[in-house]
Design an enzyme around this catalytic site. Structure first.
Site, PDB file in Angstrom:
ATOM      1  N   ASP A  33      43.083 -10.492 175.470  1.00  0.00           N
ATOM      2  CA  ASP A  33      41.636 -10.312 175.507  1.00  0.00           C
ATOM      3  C   ASP A  33      41.151 -10.517 176.944  1.00  0.00           C
ATOM      4  OD1 ASP A  33      39.197 -10.507 173.155  1.00  0.00           O
ATOM      5  OD2 ASP A  33      38.670 -11.013 175.229  1.00  0.00           O
ATOM      6  N   ILE A  34      40.243  -9.658 177.369  1.00  0.00           N
ATOM      7  CA  ILE A  34      39.764  -9.692 178.745  1.00  0.00           C
ATOM      8  C   ILE A  34      38.890 -10.921 179.012  1.00  0.00           C
ATOM      9  CG2 ILE A  34      37.598  -8.397 178.498  1.00  0.00           C
ATOM     10  CD1 ILE A  34      38.540  -6.641 180.843  1.00  0.00           C
ATOM     11  N   ASN A  91      36.368  -9.203 163.038  1.00  0.00           N
ATOM     12  CA  ASN A  91      34.938  -9.005 162.853  1.00  0.00           C
ATOM     13  C   ASN A  91      34.685  -7.604 162.323  1.00  0.00           C
ATOM     14  OD1 ASN A  91      34.059 -11.544 163.893  1.00  0.00           O
ATOM     15  ND2 ASN A  91      34.516 -10.812 165.957  1.00  0.00           N
ATOM     16  N   GLU A  99      32.036  -5.942 168.411  1.00  0.00           N
ATOM     17  CA  GLU A  99      31.605  -5.253 169.635  1.00  0.00           C
ATOM     18  C   GLU A  99      32.350  -3.953 169.856  1.00  0.00           C
ATOM     19  OE1 GLU A  99      32.225  -8.154 172.684  1.00  0.00           O
ATOM     20  OE2 GLU A  99      30.329  -9.171 172.292  1.00  0.00           O
ATOM     21  N   VAL A 100      33.614  -3.927 169.500  1.00  0.00           N
ATOM     22  CA  VAL A 100      34.422  -2.731 169.762  1.00  0.00           C
ATOM     23  C   VAL A 100      34.760  -2.078 168.422  1.00  0.00           C
ATOM     24  CG1 VAL A 100      36.540  -1.849 170.778  1.00  0.00           C
ATOM     25  CG2 VAL A 100      35.367  -3.784 171.847  1.00  0.00           C
ATOM     26  N   HIS A 104      40.452  -4.509 165.044  1.00  0.00           N
ATOM     27  CA  HIS A 104      41.318  -5.407 165.801  1.00  0.00           C
ATOM     28  C   HIS A 104      41.327  -6.774 165.158  1.00  0.00           C
ATOM     29  CE1 HIS A 104      37.262  -5.375 167.561  1.00  0.00           C
ATOM     30  NE2 HIS A 104      37.418  -6.670 167.803  1.00  0.00           N
ATOM     31  N   HIS A 106      41.965 -10.695 166.231  1.00  0.00           N
ATOM     32  CA  HIS A 106      42.124 -11.667 167.317  1.00  0.00           C
ATOM     33  C   HIS A 106      43.173 -12.692 166.880  1.00  0.00           C
ATOM     34  CE1 HIS A 106      38.088 -10.849 169.350  1.00  0.00           C
ATOM     35  NE2 HIS A 106      37.880 -10.307 168.155  1.00  0.00           N
TER      36      HIS A 106
HETATM   37  P1  AMP Z   1      34.807  -8.165 168.674  1.00  0.00           P
HETATM   38  O1  AMP Z   1      33.518  -8.928 168.875  1.00  0.00           O
HETATM   39  O2  AMP Z   1      35.615  -8.716 167.529  1.00  0.00           O
HETATM   40  O3  AMP Z   1      34.567  -6.670 168.569  1.00  0.00           O
HETATM   41  O4  AMP Z   1      35.687  -8.459 169.948  1.00  0.00           O
HETATM   42  C1  AMP Z   1      35.873  -7.572 170.980  1.00  0.00           C
HETATM   43  C2  AMP Z   1      36.751  -8.267 171.982  1.00  0.00           C
HETATM   44  O5  AMP Z   1      37.272  -7.288 172.867  1.00  0.00           O
HETATM   45  C3  AMP Z   1      36.066  -9.327 172.834  1.00  0.00           C
HETATM   46  O6  AMP Z   1      36.730 -10.572 172.662  1.00  0.00           O
HETATM   47  C4  AMP Z   1      36.217  -8.794 174.265  1.00  0.00           C
HETATM   48  O7  AMP Z   1      36.431  -9.817 175.212  1.00  0.00           O
HETATM   49  C5  AMP Z   1      37.412  -7.870 174.134  1.00  0.00           C
HETATM   50  N1  AMP Z   1      37.488  -6.775 175.092  1.00  0.00           N
HETATM   51  C6  AMP Z   1      36.504  -5.898 175.423  1.00  0.00           C
HETATM   52  N2  AMP Z   1      36.952  -5.006 176.314  1.00  0.00           N
HETATM   53  C7  AMP Z   1      38.256  -5.315 176.558  1.00  0.00           C
HETATM   54  C8  AMP Z   1      39.262  -4.769 177.393  1.00  0.00           C
HETATM   55  N3  AMP Z   1      39.031  -3.700 178.172  1.00  0.00           N
HETATM   56  N4  AMP Z   1      40.484  -5.349 177.390  1.00  0.00           N
HETATM   57  C9  AMP Z   1      40.716  -6.436 176.619  1.00  0.00           C
HETATM   58  N5  AMP Z   1      39.814  -6.992 175.801  1.00  0.00           N
HETATM   59  C10 AMP Z   1      38.585  -6.448 175.774  1.00  0.00           C
END
Ligand code: AMP
Length: 123
Positions: A33-34, A91, A99-100, A104, A106
């Site tokens: 995770d970034i 999530n 967010e993405v 995924h 974690h």
């Molecule tokens: P979520 O809130 O479950 O959608 O989590 C999205 C996660 O993706 C967050 O913990 C971010 O820090 C992570 N994230 C976003 N962009 C990147 C990226 N380019 N590389 C790695 N992790 C990312």
């Protein structure tokens, strides 16, 4: 809602943007995770185009589902967090603050993680 093939994890899968890739097999890709929230904070994503856990559980084949969750375990083993303990989090949707929009999981570990949710809802 349609899958957005330009989301950041789809782009990582296509190797269009860099990631610290830790594991890959036929079903899954894992990378750091970034913005890590624990000493170990790794994301595991399926290779197929699924928006969230809900979408994945509805539409993925049994092989994809089994392969993905076996891969999550393999990643946890590889990271060395299985013995001390780790947390999985997925999530789905707005209330969960997803967010993405590519499913995924974690993996958090490397220290005692405390209770599941704080009173504020912050992890
Ligand atoms: P979520 O809130 O479950 O959608 O989590 C999205 C996660 O993706 C967050 O913990 C971010 O820090 C992570 N994230 C976003 N962009 C990147 C990226 N380019 N590389 C790695 N992790 C990312």
């Amino acid at each position: 809602m349609a899958y957005d093939s330009d989301n950041v994890f789809a782009r990582i899968l296509r190797r269009e943007i860099p990631a610290d890739i830790l594991y890959e097999d036929a079903f899954a890709l894992a990378f750091s995770d970034i913005n890590p929230q624990a000493p170990v904070h790794v994301l595991v994503i399926p290779k197929g185009a699924y928006i969230s856990f809900d979408d994945f559980a509805e539409k993925a084949s049994d092989d994809e589902i089994a392969g993905f969750f076996r891969a999550v375990r393999a990643v946890a083993q590889k990271l060395g967090v299985a013995e001390g303990g780790y947390r999985l989090l997925a999530n789905h949707g707005a209330n969960a603050h997803q967010e993405v929009p590519h499913f995924h999981v974690h993996i958090f570990g490397g220290r005692p993680l405390g209770p599941m949710l704080t009173r504020t809802g912050r992890p």
